[in-house]
Design an enzyme around this catalytic site. Sequence first.
Site, PDB file in Angstrom:
ATOM      1  N   LYS A  13     -34.181 -30.885 -25.402  1.00 52.78           N
ATOM      2  CA  LYS A  13     -35.092 -31.003 -26.554  1.00 52.78           C
ATOM      3  C   LYS A  13     -34.325 -31.200 -27.870  1.00 52.78           C
ATOM      4  O   LYS A  13     -34.633 -32.092 -28.635  1.00 52.78           O
ATOM      5  CB  LYS A  13     -35.975 -29.749 -26.686  1.00 52.78           C
ATOM      6  CG  LYS A  13     -36.878 -29.473 -25.525  1.00 52.78           C
ATOM      7  CD  LYS A  13     -37.836 -28.319 -25.821  1.00 52.78           C
ATOM      8  CE  LYS A  13     -37.156 -26.998 -26.091  1.00 52.78           C
ATOM      9  NZ  LYS A  13     -36.460 -26.391 -24.948  1.00 52.78           N
ATOM     10  N   ARG A  88     -44.693 -22.540 -27.661  1.00 49.65           N
ATOM     11  CA  ARG A  88     -44.145 -22.074 -26.398  1.00 49.65           C
ATOM     12  C   ARG A  88     -45.177 -21.257 -25.622  1.00 49.65           C
ATOM     13  O   ARG A  88     -44.890 -20.794 -24.510  1.00 49.65           O
ATOM     14  CB  ARG A  88     -42.927 -21.182 -26.678  1.00 49.65           C
ATOM     15  CG  ARG A  88     -41.579 -21.874 -26.465  1.00 49.65           C
ATOM     16  CD  ARG A  88     -40.503 -20.860 -26.793  1.00 49.65           C
ATOM     17  NE  ARG A  88     -39.223 -21.138 -26.225  1.00 49.65           N
ATOM     18  CZ  ARG A  88     -38.237 -21.765 -26.868  1.00 49.65           C
ATOM     19  NH1 ARG A  88     -38.422 -22.230 -28.071  1.00 49.65           N
ATOM     20  NH2 ARG A  88     -37.068 -21.902 -26.288  1.00 49.65           N
ATOM     21  N   ARG A 122     -23.035 -25.483 -22.675  1.00 50.49           N
ATOM     22  CA  ARG A 122     -23.318 -25.934 -24.047  1.00 50.49           C
ATOM     23  C   ARG A 122     -22.370 -25.294 -25.045  1.00 50.49           C
ATOM     24  O   ARG A 122     -21.987 -24.137 -24.896  1.00 50.49           O
ATOM     25  CB  ARG A 122     -24.757 -25.522 -24.442  1.00 50.49           C
ATOM     26  CG  ARG A 122     -25.794 -26.249 -23.687  1.00 50.49           C
ATOM     27  CD  ARG A 122     -27.043 -26.365 -24.469  1.00 50.49           C
ATOM     28  NE  ARG A 122     -27.770 -25.104 -24.601  1.00 50.49           N
ATOM     29  CZ  ARG A 122     -29.070 -25.046 -24.853  1.00 50.49           C
ATOM     30  NH1 ARG A 122     -29.764 -26.163 -24.996  1.00 50.49           N
ATOM     31  NH2 ARG A 122     -29.676 -23.899 -24.972  1.00 50.49           N
ATOM     32  N   ARG A 155     -23.770 -20.178 -27.671  1.00 49.09           N
ATOM     33  CA  ARG A 155     -24.891 -19.312 -28.026  1.00 49.09           C
ATOM     34  C   ARG A 155     -24.874 -18.059 -27.155  1.00 49.09           C
ATOM     35  O   ARG A 155     -24.562 -18.141 -25.980  1.00 49.09           O
ATOM     36  CB  ARG A 155     -26.209 -20.064 -27.801  1.00 49.09           C
ATOM     37  CG  ARG A 155     -26.658 -20.840 -29.001  1.00 49.09           C
ATOM     38  CD  ARG A 155     -27.806 -21.736 -28.688  1.00 49.09           C
ATOM     39  NE  ARG A 155     -28.952 -21.070 -28.081  1.00 49.09           N
ATOM     40  CZ  ARG A 155     -30.130 -21.663 -27.901  1.00 49.09           C
ATOM     41  NH1 ARG A 155     -30.309 -22.907 -28.288  1.00 49.09           N
ATOM     42  NH2 ARG A 155     -31.127 -21.011 -27.345  1.00 49.09           N
ATOM     43  N   ARG A 166     -34.547 -16.991 -19.510  1.00 49.21           N
ATOM     44  CA  ARG A 166     -35.243 -17.963 -20.376  1.00 49.21           C
ATOM     45  C   ARG A 166     -35.985 -19.011 -19.541  1.00 49.21           C
ATOM     46  O   ARG A 166     -37.081 -19.429 -19.910  1.00 49.21           O
ATOM     47  CB  ARG A 166     -34.236 -18.624 -21.333  1.00 49.21           C
ATOM     48  CG  ARG A 166     -33.764 -17.643 -22.391  1.00 49.21           C
ATOM     49  CD  ARG A 166     -32.486 -18.109 -23.044  1.00 49.21           C
ATOM     50  NE  ARG A 166     -32.665 -19.357 -23.752  1.00 49.21           N
ATOM     51  CZ  ARG A 166     -31.688 -20.236 -23.952  1.00 49.21           C
ATOM     52  NH1 ARG A 166     -30.485 -20.011 -23.480  1.00 49.21           N
ATOM     53  NH2 ARG A 166     -31.917 -21.334 -24.623  1.00 49.21           N
TER      54      ARG A 166
HETATM   55  P1  AMP Z   1     -34.411 -22.233 -28.544  1.00 48.89           P
HETATM   56  O1  AMP Z   1     -33.287 -22.514 -29.476  1.00 48.89           O
HETATM   57  O2  AMP Z   1     -35.588 -23.143 -28.746  1.00 48.89           O
HETATM   58  O3  AMP Z   1     -33.961 -22.185 -27.107  1.00 48.89           O
HETATM   59  O4  AMP Z   1     -34.944 -20.768 -28.907  1.00 48.89           O
HETATM   60  C1  AMP Z   1     -34.103 -19.628 -28.784  1.00 48.89           C
HETATM   61  C2  AMP Z   1     -34.933 -18.374 -28.664  1.00 48.89           C
HETATM   62  O5  AMP Z   1     -35.727 -18.196 -29.846  1.00 48.89           O
HETATM   63  C3  AMP Z   1     -35.948 -18.376 -27.517  1.00 48.89           C
HETATM   64  O6  AMP Z   1     -35.361 -18.006 -26.271  1.00 48.89           O
HETATM   65  C4  AMP Z   1     -36.959 -17.346 -28.035  1.00 48.89           C
HETATM   66  O7  AMP Z   1     -36.468 -16.035 -27.879  1.00 48.89           O
HETATM   67  C5  AMP Z   1     -36.999 -17.641 -29.528  1.00 48.89           C
HETATM   68  N1  AMP Z   1     -38.043 -18.665 -29.845  1.00 48.89           N
HETATM   69  C6  AMP Z   1     -37.842 -19.935 -30.278  1.00 48.89           C
HETATM   70  N2  AMP Z   1     -39.007 -20.580 -30.454  1.00 48.89           N
HETATM   71  C7  AMP Z   1     -39.981 -19.692 -30.112  1.00 48.89           C
HETATM   72  C8  AMP Z   1     -41.398 -19.765 -30.040  1.00 48.89           C
HETATM   73  N3  AMP Z   1     -42.064 -20.889 -30.348  1.00 48.89           N
HETATM   74  N4  AMP Z   1     -42.077 -18.652 -29.646  1.00 48.89           N
HETATM   75  C9  AMP Z   1     -41.423 -17.518 -29.339  1.00 48.89           C
HETATM   76  N5  AMP Z   1     -40.087 -17.390 -29.352  1.00 48.89           N
HETATM   77  C10 AMP Z   1     -39.352 -18.464 -29.741  1.00 48.89           C
END
Ligand code: AMP
Length: 209
Positions: A13, A88, A122, A155, A166
């Site tokens: 993404k 999400r 990553r 990360r 996740r």
């Molecule tokens: P990402 O960088 O998109 O993988 O997001 C990292 C983490 O942030 C996720 O594993 C969630 O813990 C939190 N997070 C990001 N976007 C959301 C969302 N829309 N709703 C809830 N938690 C989120």
Amino acid sequence: MKLVLIGAPAAGKGTQAARLVRHYGIAHISTGDMLREEVAKGTDLGNQAKSIMAAGGLVSDEIIIAMVKERIQRDDCKKGFILDGFPRTVVQAEKLEDMVALDHVVYINAPDEVMLERLTARESCPKCGATYNKLFMPAKTAGVCDACGEKLTQRKDDTPEAGKARIKTFHEQSEPLVGYYGKKGILFEVDGTQAVDEITKAIIAGLDR
Ligand code: AMP
């Protein structure tokens, strides 16, 4: 253009969003990046989110929705935006619908084992934000950012344990969005196992159709 990218962690993404914002000249909104910024700054929100993110869970709908609501009202979103990592949950999707009418939802699909393998490979640059993957998008010099020479970092939630959690969270809470947007007739799916350039081409072809 108002666009949502759906996909499990490491489906691509963020990589695709970065390319699409350049192509269409629209804003990139990553709720994960916004949360990581809050964590880095040590704000109340960041402190609340930190352990949830590390464990691979989801931050509360209420917090995320308020964050996105404020963000999409900024000037850089006037021409359109790509939401990367939001919604999400179906609750988030319903609230988003009250805020804006989406043009497209792209679902980047790949098997769990591919995503887990990619996720642990990553790396990113803490200074300029460039992202790399040791498997298919490596830095020219291992561990060093091509763009600014900074040492690359991983990360905290890109470990095998957090990654598995996740991916499980994605299946339980986010995958229902595929059916939700499919019913609305605005979703199309691309094969996330293809090379990065091929995925970009497939997305642009779908959006320009
Ligand atoms: P990402 O960088 O998109 O993988 O997001 C990292 C983490 O942030 C996720 O594993 C969630 O813990 C939190 N997070 C990001 N976007 C959301 C969302 N829309 N709703 C809830 N938690 C989120």
